[in-house]
Design a protein around this motif. Sequence first.
Motif, PDB file in Angstrom:
ATOM      1  N   TYR A  76       0.788  -1.115   0.103  1.00 25.86           N
ATOM      2  CA  TYR A  76       0.130   0.142  -0.078  1.00 25.86           C
ATOM      3  C   TYR A  76       0.877   1.178  -0.114  1.00 25.86           C
ATOM      4  CZ  TYR A  76       1.056   0.240   4.906  1.00 25.86           C
ATOM      5  OH  TYR A  76       1.847   0.159   6.066  1.00 25.86           O
ATOM      6  N   LYS A  77       0.276   2.336  -0.328  1.00 22.88           N
ATOM      7  CA  LYS A  77       0.925   3.691  -0.222  1.00 22.88           C
ATOM      8  C   LYS A  77       0.573   4.356   0.956  1.00 22.88           C
ATOM      9  CE  LYS A  77       1.976   3.957  -5.291  1.00 22.88           C
ATOM     10  NZ  LYS A  77       2.216   4.469  -6.534  1.00 22.88           N
ATOM     11  N   GLU A  78       1.433   5.333   1.160  1.00 23.85           N
ATOM     12  CA  GLU A  78       1.018   6.336   2.472  1.00 23.85           C
ATOM     13  C   GLU A  78       1.078   7.526   1.834  1.00 23.85           C
ATOM     14  OE1 GLU A  78       3.638   5.021   5.442  1.00 23.85           O
ATOM     15  OE2 GLU A  78       2.441   3.621   6.208  1.00 23.85           O
ATOM     16  N   ASP A  79       0.106   8.544   2.436  1.00 26.19           N
ATOM     17  CA  ASP A  79       0.072   9.801   2.084  1.00 26.19           C
ATOM     18  C   ASP A  79       0.121  10.479   3.370  1.00 26.19           C
ATOM     19  OD1 ASP A  79      -0.711  12.689   1.710  1.00 26.19           O
ATOM     20  OD2 ASP A  79      -1.859  12.004  -0.219  1.00 26.19           O
ATOM     21  N   ILE A  80       1.575  10.931   3.654  1.00 22.95           N
ATOM     22  CA  ILE A  80       1.924  11.600   5.137  1.00 22.95           C
ATOM     23  C   ILE A  80       1.882  12.862   5.190  1.00 22.95           C
ATOM     24  CG2 ILE A  80       3.751  11.437   6.982  1.00 22.95           C
ATOM     25  CD1 ILE A  80       4.712   8.552   5.576  1.00 22.95           C
ATOM     26  N   THR A  81       1.052  13.498   5.978  1.00 24.03           N
ATOM     27  CA  THR A  81       1.337  14.991   6.168  1.00 24.03           C
ATOM     28  C   THR A  81       2.131  15.382   7.627  1.00 24.03           C
ATOM     29  OG1 THR A  81      -1.087  15.114   5.325  1.00 24.03           O
ATOM     30  CG2 THR A  81      -0.410  16.867   6.865  1.00 24.03           C
ATOM     31  N   GLU A  82       2.888  16.058   7.721  1.00 24.59           N
ATOM     32  CA  GLU A  82       3.872  16.260   8.847  1.00 24.59           C
ATOM     33  C   GLU A  82       3.299  17.407   9.641  1.00 24.59           C
ATOM     34  OE1 GLU A  82       6.824  15.144   9.340  1.00 24.59           O
ATOM     35  OE2 GLU A  82       7.250  13.668   7.503  1.00 24.59           O
ATOM     36  N   GLY A  83       3.108  16.949  10.865  1.00 21.43           N
ATOM     37  CA  GLY A  83       2.811  18.011  11.824  1.00 21.43           C
ATOM     38  C   GLY A  83       1.338  18.096  12.151  1.00 21.43           C
ATOM     39  N   LEU A  84       0.909  17.868  13.520  1.00 22.61           N
ATOM     40  CA  LEU A  84      -0.410  18.298  13.949  1.00 22.61           C
ATOM     41  C   LEU A  84      -1.249  19.545  13.622  1.00 22.61           C
ATOM     42  CD1 LEU A  84      -2.635  16.694  15.360  1.00 22.61           C
ATOM     43  CD2 LEU A  84      -1.595  17.816  17.570  1.00 22.61           C
ATOM     44  N   ASP A  85      -0.319  20.566  13.154  1.00 22.85           N
ATOM     45  CA  ASP A  85      -0.500  21.924  12.774  1.00 22.85           C
ATOM     46  C   ASP A  85      -1.355  21.783  11.258  1.00 22.85           C
ATOM     47  OD1 ASP A  85      -0.080  23.034  14.956  1.00 22.85           O
ATOM     48  OD2 ASP A  85       1.682  23.945  14.137  1.00 22.85           O
ATOM     49  N   ASN A  86      -0.911  20.858  10.528  1.00 26.33           N
ATOM     50  CA  ASN A  86      -1.500  20.509   9.300  1.00 26.33           C
ATOM     51  C   ASN A  86      -2.549  19.756   9.101  1.00 26.33           C
ATOM     52  OD1 ASN A  86       0.639  22.223   7.945  1.00 26.33           O
ATOM     53  ND2 ASN A  86       2.131  20.592   8.563  1.00 26.33           N
ATOM     54  N   ALA A  87      -2.876  19.001  10.194  1.00 26.84           N
ATOM     55  CA  ALA A  87      -4.102  18.122  10.413  1.00 26.84           C
ATOM     56  C   ALA A  87      -5.325  18.571   9.567  1.00 26.84           C
ATOM     57  CB  ALA A  87      -4.561  17.619  11.794  1.00 26.84           C
ATOM     58  N   PRO A  88      -5.726  19.800  10.104  1.00 26.03           N
ATOM     59  CA  PRO A  88      -7.196  20.369   9.081  1.00 26.03           C
ATOM     60  C   PRO A  88      -6.843  20.284   7.609  1.00 26.03           C
ATOM     61  CG  PRO A  88      -6.518  21.752  10.861  1.00 26.03           C
ATOM     62  CD  PRO A  88      -5.179  20.713  10.834  1.00 26.03           C
ATOM     63  N   ASP A  89      -5.741  20.546   7.293  1.00 29.74           N
ATOM     64  CA  ASP A  89      -5.591  20.428   5.591  1.00 29.74           C
ATOM     65  C   ASP A  89      -5.572  19.056   5.284  1.00 29.74           C
ATOM     66  OD1 ASP A  89      -5.363  23.039   5.356  1.00 29.74           O
ATOM     67  OD2 ASP A  89      -3.203  23.283   5.489  1.00 29.74           O
ATOM     68  N   GLY A 101      -3.823   6.565  -1.320  1.00 24.71           N
ATOM     69  CA  GLY A 101      -3.267   5.537  -0.350  1.00 24.71           C
ATOM     70  C   GLY A 101      -3.897   5.786   1.073  1.00 24.71           C
ATOM     71  N   LYS A 102      -3.039   5.425   1.922  1.00 23.68           N
ATOM     72  CA  LYS A 102      -3.561   5.622   3.529  1.00 23.68           C
ATOM     73  C   LYS A 102      -3.066   6.976   4.093  1.00 23.68           C
ATOM     74  CE  LYS A 102      -2.438   2.951   7.868  1.00 23.68           C
ATOM     75  NZ  LYS A 102      -1.545   1.909   8.240  1.00 23.68           N
ATOM     76  N   GLY A 103      -4.228   7.699   4.481  1.00 28.82           N
ATOM     77  CA  GLY A 103      -3.715   9.014   4.881  1.00 28.82           C
ATOM     78  C   GLY A 103      -3.321   9.006   6.397  1.00 28.82           C
ATOM     79  N   ILE A 104      -2.004   9.472   6.551  1.00 24.44           N
ATOM     80  CA  ILE A 104      -1.204   9.359   8.050  1.00 24.44           C
ATOM     81  C   ILE A 104      -1.190  10.863   8.382  1.00 24.44           C
ATOM     82  CG2 ILE A 104       0.742   8.637   9.200  1.00 24.44           C
ATOM     83  CD1 ILE A 104       0.634   6.429   7.418  1.00 24.44           C
TER      84      ILE A 104
END
Length: 110
Positions: A76-89, A101-104
């Motif tokens: 599987y592929k992962e789509d990684i967002t760095e940092g809690l501040d970017n969680a809303p986006d 893929g899997k959103g993380i």
Amino acid sequence: TLEAAIDVLNNLGRVIVCGYISQYNTDEAYGIRNMIKVLFKQLSIRGFHVPDLVEEYGAKHQKDVTTWLLNKEFIYKEDITEGLDNAPDALVNLFTGKVFGKGIIKIADL
């Protein structure tokens, strides 16, 4: 994607539908332009809702997927967002179909 699948399905083909997460919070759902082919190809389209299947298939699913992941048979592929501040986006991207893929959301290194 469904339009492309309908174009290449064989007569009497079957399609399962699950998800549509990008459509959950929109007032303007998109249409499928080639639905006439469903008629002429005699296709079957059936939706399913995962929570309705957990009791019957949940334990087997967990066992099988765990085995496939450990054996690298399921990739599987992962789509990684760095940092809690970017969680809303990241959440907006999930609901607008921009996640592949899997959103993380990564908040720290372990």
